[in-house]
Design a protein around this motif. Structure first.
Motif, PDB file in Angstrom:
ATOM      1  N   VAL A 325       0.828  -1.210   0.000  1.00  0.00           N
ATOM      2  CA  VAL A 325       0.000   0.000   0.000  1.00  0.00           C
ATOM      3  C   VAL A 325       0.859   1.257   0.000  1.00  0.00           C
ATOM      4  O   VAL A 325       0.414   2.320  -0.451  1.00  0.00           O
ATOM      5  N   SER A 326       2.100   1.142   0.469  1.00  0.00           N
ATOM      6  CA  SER A 326       3.016   2.284   0.444  1.00  0.00           C
ATOM      7  C   SER A 326       3.617   2.501  -0.937  1.00  0.00           C
ATOM      8  O   SER A 326       4.371   3.453  -1.141  1.00  0.00           O
ATOM      9  N   GLY A 327       3.290   1.620  -1.866  1.00  0.00           N
ATOM     10  CA  GLY A 327       3.722   1.791  -3.245  1.00  0.00           C
ATOM     11  C   GLY A 327       5.174   1.474  -3.498  1.00  0.00           C
ATOM     12  O   GLY A 327       5.753   1.950  -4.480  1.00  0.00           O
ATOM     13  N   VAL A 328       5.795   0.636  -2.642  1.00  0.00           N
ATOM     14  CA  VAL A 328       7.230   0.365  -2.785  1.00  0.00           C
ATOM     15  C   VAL A 328       7.528  -1.124  -2.890  1.00  0.00           C
ATOM     16  O   VAL A 328       8.655  -1.550  -2.637  1.00  0.00           O
ATOM     17  N   ALA A 329       6.534  -1.931  -3.266  1.00  0.00           N
ATOM     18  CA  ALA A 329       6.757  -3.374  -3.378  1.00  0.00           C
ATOM     19  C   ALA A 329       7.720  -3.655  -4.529  1.00  0.00           C
ATOM     20  O   ALA A 329       7.425  -3.335  -5.675  1.00  0.00           O
ATOM     21  N   PRO A 330       8.884  -4.246  -4.244  1.00  0.00           N
ATOM     22  CA  PRO A 330       9.857  -4.511  -5.308  1.00  0.00           C
ATOM     23  C   PRO A 330       9.579  -5.848  -5.993  1.00  0.00           C
ATOM     24  O   PRO A 330       8.787  -6.672  -5.508  1.00  0.00           O
ATOM     25  N   ALA A 331      10.242  -6.068  -7.116  1.00  0.00           N
ATOM     26  CA  ALA A 331      10.187  -7.381  -7.742  1.00  0.00           C
ATOM     27  C   ALA A 331      10.845  -8.374  -6.786  1.00  0.00           C
ATOM     28  O   ALA A 331      11.863  -8.077  -6.165  1.00  0.00           O
ATOM     29  N   GLY A 332      10.263  -9.530  -6.640  1.00  0.00           N
ATOM     30  CA  GLY A 332      10.818 -10.515  -5.716  1.00  0.00           C
ATOM     31  C   GLY A 332      10.365 -10.338  -4.285  1.00  0.00           C
ATOM     32  O   GLY A 332      10.896 -10.979  -3.377  1.00  0.00           O
ATOM     33  N   LYS A 333       9.363  -9.488  -4.060  1.00  0.00           N
ATOM     34  CA  LYS A 333       8.830  -9.294  -2.699  1.00  0.00           C
ATOM     35  C   LYS A 333       8.323 -10.620  -2.126  1.00  0.00           C
ATOM     36  O   LYS A 333       7.577 -11.339  -2.785  1.00  0.00           O
ATOM     37  N   LYS A 334       8.708 -10.906  -0.884  1.00  0.00           N
ATOM     38  CA  LYS A 334       8.241 -12.131  -0.229  1.00  0.00           C
ATOM     39  C   LYS A 334       7.625 -11.873   1.141  1.00  0.00           C
ATOM     40  O   LYS A 334       6.981 -12.765   1.692  1.00  0.00           O
ATOM     41  N   TRP A 335       7.827 -10.711   1.705  1.00  0.00           N
ATOM     42  CA  TRP A 335       7.308 -10.383   3.034  1.00  0.00           C
ATOM     43  C   TRP A 335       6.542  -9.063   2.973  1.00  0.00           C
ATOM     44  O   TRP A 335       6.802  -8.239   2.122  1.00  0.00           O
ATOM     45  N   PRO A 336       5.664  -8.867   3.953  1.00  0.00           N
ATOM     46  CA  PRO A 336       5.299  -9.793   5.022  1.00  0.00           C
ATOM     47  C   PRO A 336       4.169 -10.728   4.606  1.00  0.00           C
ATOM     48  O   PRO A 336       3.458 -10.460   3.640  1.00  0.00           O
ATOM     49  N   LEU A 337       4.040 -11.814   5.368  1.00  0.00           N
ATOM     50  CA  LEU A 337       2.846 -12.650   5.284  1.00  0.00           C
ATOM     51  C   LEU A 337       1.776 -11.947   6.116  1.00  0.00           C
ATOM     52  O   LEU A 337       1.953 -11.761   7.318  1.00  0.00           O
ATOM     53  N   PRO A 396      -1.488 -19.513   4.179  1.00  0.00           N
ATOM     54  CA  PRO A 396      -1.790 -18.531   3.128  1.00  0.00           C
ATOM     55  C   PRO A 396      -2.125 -17.177   3.735  1.00  0.00           C
ATOM     56  O   PRO A 396      -2.608 -17.088   4.871  1.00  0.00           O
ATOM     57  N   PRO A 397      -1.885 -16.105   2.999  1.00  0.00           N
ATOM     58  CA  PRO A 397      -2.305 -14.787   3.492  1.00  0.00           C
ATOM     59  C   PRO A 397      -3.816 -14.672   3.465  1.00  0.00           C
ATOM     60  O   PRO A 397      -4.506 -15.443   2.781  1.00  0.00           O
ATOM     61  N   SER A 398      -4.335 -13.718   4.213  1.00  0.00           N
ATOM     62  CA  SER A 398      -5.784 -13.506   4.220  1.00  0.00           C
ATOM     63  C   SER A 398      -6.245 -13.030   2.844  1.00  0.00           C
ATOM     64  O   SER A 398      -5.625 -12.145   2.240  1.00  0.00           O
ATOM     65  N   LYS A 399      -7.320 -13.593   2.348  1.00  0.00           N
ATOM     66  CA  LYS A 399      -7.817 -13.254   1.022  1.00  0.00           C
ATOM     67  C   LYS A 399      -8.284 -11.798   0.937  1.00  0.00           C
ATOM     68  O   LYS A 399      -8.249 -11.199  -0.138  1.00  0.00           O
ATOM     69  N   SER A 400      -8.730 -11.258   2.053  1.00  0.00           N
ATOM     70  CA  SER A 400      -9.278  -9.902   2.032  1.00  0.00           C
ATOM     71  C   SER A 400      -8.221  -8.829   2.269  1.00  0.00           C
ATOM     72  O   SER A 400      -8.559  -7.666   2.480  1.00  0.00           O
ATOM     73  N   ARG A 401      -6.951  -9.195   2.218  1.00  0.00           N
ATOM     74  CA  ARG A 401      -5.896  -8.205   2.438  1.00  0.00           C
ATOM     75  C   ARG A 401      -5.901  -7.175   1.302  1.00  0.00           C
ATOM     76  O   ARG A 401      -6.335  -7.464   0.170  1.00  0.00           O
ATOM     77  N   ILE A 402      -5.416  -5.992   1.602  1.00  0.00           N
ATOM     78  CA  ILE A 402      -5.283  -4.925   0.603  1.00  0.00           C
ATOM     79  C   ILE A 402      -3.812  -4.850   0.216  1.00  0.00           C
ATOM     80  O   ILE A 402      -2.953  -4.556   1.063  1.00  0.00           O
ATOM     81  N   ASP A 403      -3.513  -5.115  -1.048  1.00  0.00           N
ATOM     82  CA  ASP A 403      -2.110  -5.121  -1.471  1.00  0.00           C
ATOM     83  C   ASP A 403      -1.895  -4.303  -2.743  1.00  0.00           C
ATOM     84  O   ASP A 403      -0.973  -4.558  -3.517  1.00  0.00           O
ATOM     85  N   ARG A 404      -2.726  -3.294  -2.955  1.00  0.00           N
ATOM     86  CA  ARG A 404      -2.531  -2.391  -4.094  1.00  0.00           C
ATOM     87  C   ARG A 404      -1.813  -1.118  -3.621  1.00  0.00           C
ATOM     88  O   ARG A 404      -1.923  -0.722  -2.461  1.00  0.00           O
ATOM     89  N   ALA A 405      -1.085  -0.513  -4.523  1.00  0.00           N
ATOM     90  CA  ALA A 405      -0.373   0.727  -4.190  1.00  0.00           C
ATOM     91  C   ALA A 405      -1.374   1.876  -4.033  1.00  0.00           C
ATOM     92  O   ALA A 405      -2.227   2.082  -4.898  1.00  0.00           O
ATOM     93  N   VAL A 406      -1.274   2.602  -2.926  1.00  0.00           N
ATOM     94  CA  VAL A 406      -2.219   3.679  -2.642  1.00  0.00           C
ATOM     95  C   VAL A 406      -1.511   5.004  -2.359  1.00  0.00           C
ATOM     96  O   VAL A 406      -2.015   6.071  -2.684  1.00  0.00           O
ATOM     97  N   SER A 407      -0.321   4.946  -1.783  1.00  0.00           N
ATOM     98  CA  SER A 407       0.368   6.181  -1.379  1.00  0.00           C
ATOM     99  C   SER A 407       0.728   7.063  -2.568  1.00  0.00           C
ATOM    100  O   SER A 407       1.145   6.579  -3.630  1.00  0.00           O
TER     101      SER A 407
END
Length: 414
Positions: A325-337, A396-407
């Protein structure tokens, strides 16, 4: 991620980083003592606390879980003195903080972006603003009422007072009443939490997301303590960051790994973030350092990072992946669960009904007992026989998690 034989833990070092809290860390020991005993009784294991030797504040935990004996040394990484120093005792200064903080979040666009995530923490952020303004309006109205009453009483006197004298007395009485009302609210803030929360949000906003020098110095001390623990004869070093302590933990661990102080052999390094409010800081324009640390930590093999929140916690950004959500997910991101502590399922209906509207208490539920526990158990995580990674391997991570860039702001420190 470093591994140990069959992922079993006999000795563990736990470092707890509190949120923005001015209270002495003994409260966390007493909370752990009470809630660990309650959870042990519910879940059928043995756990006991005793004082821990050393200069820093902490305690020792001896547990028997699933027939395995585990010893954990828990240490609170204290920054409550920095928190206290940042909290103004002046009523006018707090209202000035209100104006400045509101302006920073609104003018930067951070407030509108945060509202696209979860409404609960945004409402929690707006609560002190609304409460403090309500207190100010009430004090003015009561002051005006007392002033008019003094004028009326003056008009009823057999000997009429000069207009200037009567008006001066009324104004003085009105101002004194308004000040008295504001001081009463300030004194009772242990019930209202308006001043406390205002100081909390103002702390990060004052530097627009950058860390103040005093906090940076303290974080360096935290890193040194954790690095030393990694060289001890222990199976796991677990860092727990709660609330604002979660984003401190991100930066502390990122610095530690960058410096090569997290060896791949020996103790497993684990990070548990609870009830995080990372977007409140990472969405601010000058949070370059935090955004860089989030991106860096999210793809490291040297640790396991689990992020636990719950939609029932209105003070946390529940199920919001803090990196994404902070808009900084890099390629190869693995964390956090990212997964939910599921308060409505892991607490019985009666217990949930009791706690549902106690918002600040629910923000600490991650550190407490659940009477219908699922796969989240703070005491088994901190004193049980499995590493954090082994406990949640394949989860598995929660299905309802928010993982889109917002910042709006995604720039990172060099």
């Amino acid at each position: 991620m470093a591994e140990i034989s069959d992922n079993r833990v006999a000795r563990r070092r736990v470092f707890y980083i509190p949120g923005y809290d001015p209270i002495h860390p003994r409260r966390y020991r007493e909370l752990y003592r009470k809630e660990a005993a309650a959870q042990a009784g519910i879940s059928g294991y043995d756990i006991a606390l005793k004082p821990r030797k050393g200069e820093n504040y902490g305690w020792q935990v001896d547990a028997r879980v699933d027939g395995k004996v585990v010893r954990a040394d828990v240490e609170v990484l204290v920054w409550s003195d920095i928190v206290r120093d940042s909290m103004s005792n002046s009523i006018p200064a707090t209202y000035l903080q209100l104006l400045r903080t509101a302006w920073i979040y609104i003018a930067s666009g951070a407030l509108w972006r945060l509202m696209k995530l979860r409404k609960g923490p945004v409402i929690a952020a707006l609560y002190p603003v609304g409460m403090l303004l309500a207190q100010l309006v009430l004090s003015i109205l009561l002051g005006a009422g007392v002033g008019h009453l003094v004028l009326w009483l003056g008009s009823q006197l057999a000997v009429q007072l000069p207009v200037v004298l009567a008006g001066g007395a009324a104004a003085l009485a009105g101002v004194a009443t308004a000040i008295a009302v504001l001081r009463w609210f300030r004194k009772k803030d242990g019930k209202f939490f308006a001043y406390y929360l205002m100081h909390d949000y103002a702390y990060s906003a004052a530097t627009r997301g950058a860390n103040p020098p005093a906090l940076e110095a303290r974080m360096a001390e935290f890193g040194a303590v954790i690095a030393a623990a990694l060289e001890e004869d222990v199976d796991e070093v677990l860092v727990v960051g709660h609330s604002s302590g979660a984003h401190l933990g991100v930066s502390v661990l990122a610095d530690l790994i960058r410096a090569g102080r997290a060896p791949g052999e020996g103790a497993v390094l684990s990070f548990l973030s609870l009830g995080q409010v990372v977007p409140m800081v990472s969405f601010l324009p000058q949070a370059h350092r935090l955004r860089a640390d989030l991106a860096y930590l999210s793809c490291r093999d040297e640790l396991t990072w689990i992020d636990v929140t719950a939609p029932g916690d209105g003070c946390a950004f529940a199920l919001c992946d803090p990196v994404a959500v902070s808009g900084v997910a890099p390629a190869g991101k693995k964390w956090p669960l990212v997964f939910s502590a599921a308060f409505t399922q892991s607490l019985s209906p009666a217990r949930w009904k009791e706690l549902r509207w106690r918002f600040f208490r629910l923000h600490f539920q991650y550190l407490c007992a659940f009477d219908r526990p699922k796969d989240y158990d703070y005491f088994q995580i901190t004193a049980g026989p499995l590493t954090l990674g082994a406990r949640y391997a394949g989860r598995p991570p929660s299905k309802s998690r928010i993982d889109r860039a917002v910042s709006k702001y995604t720039s990172q420190a060099a």
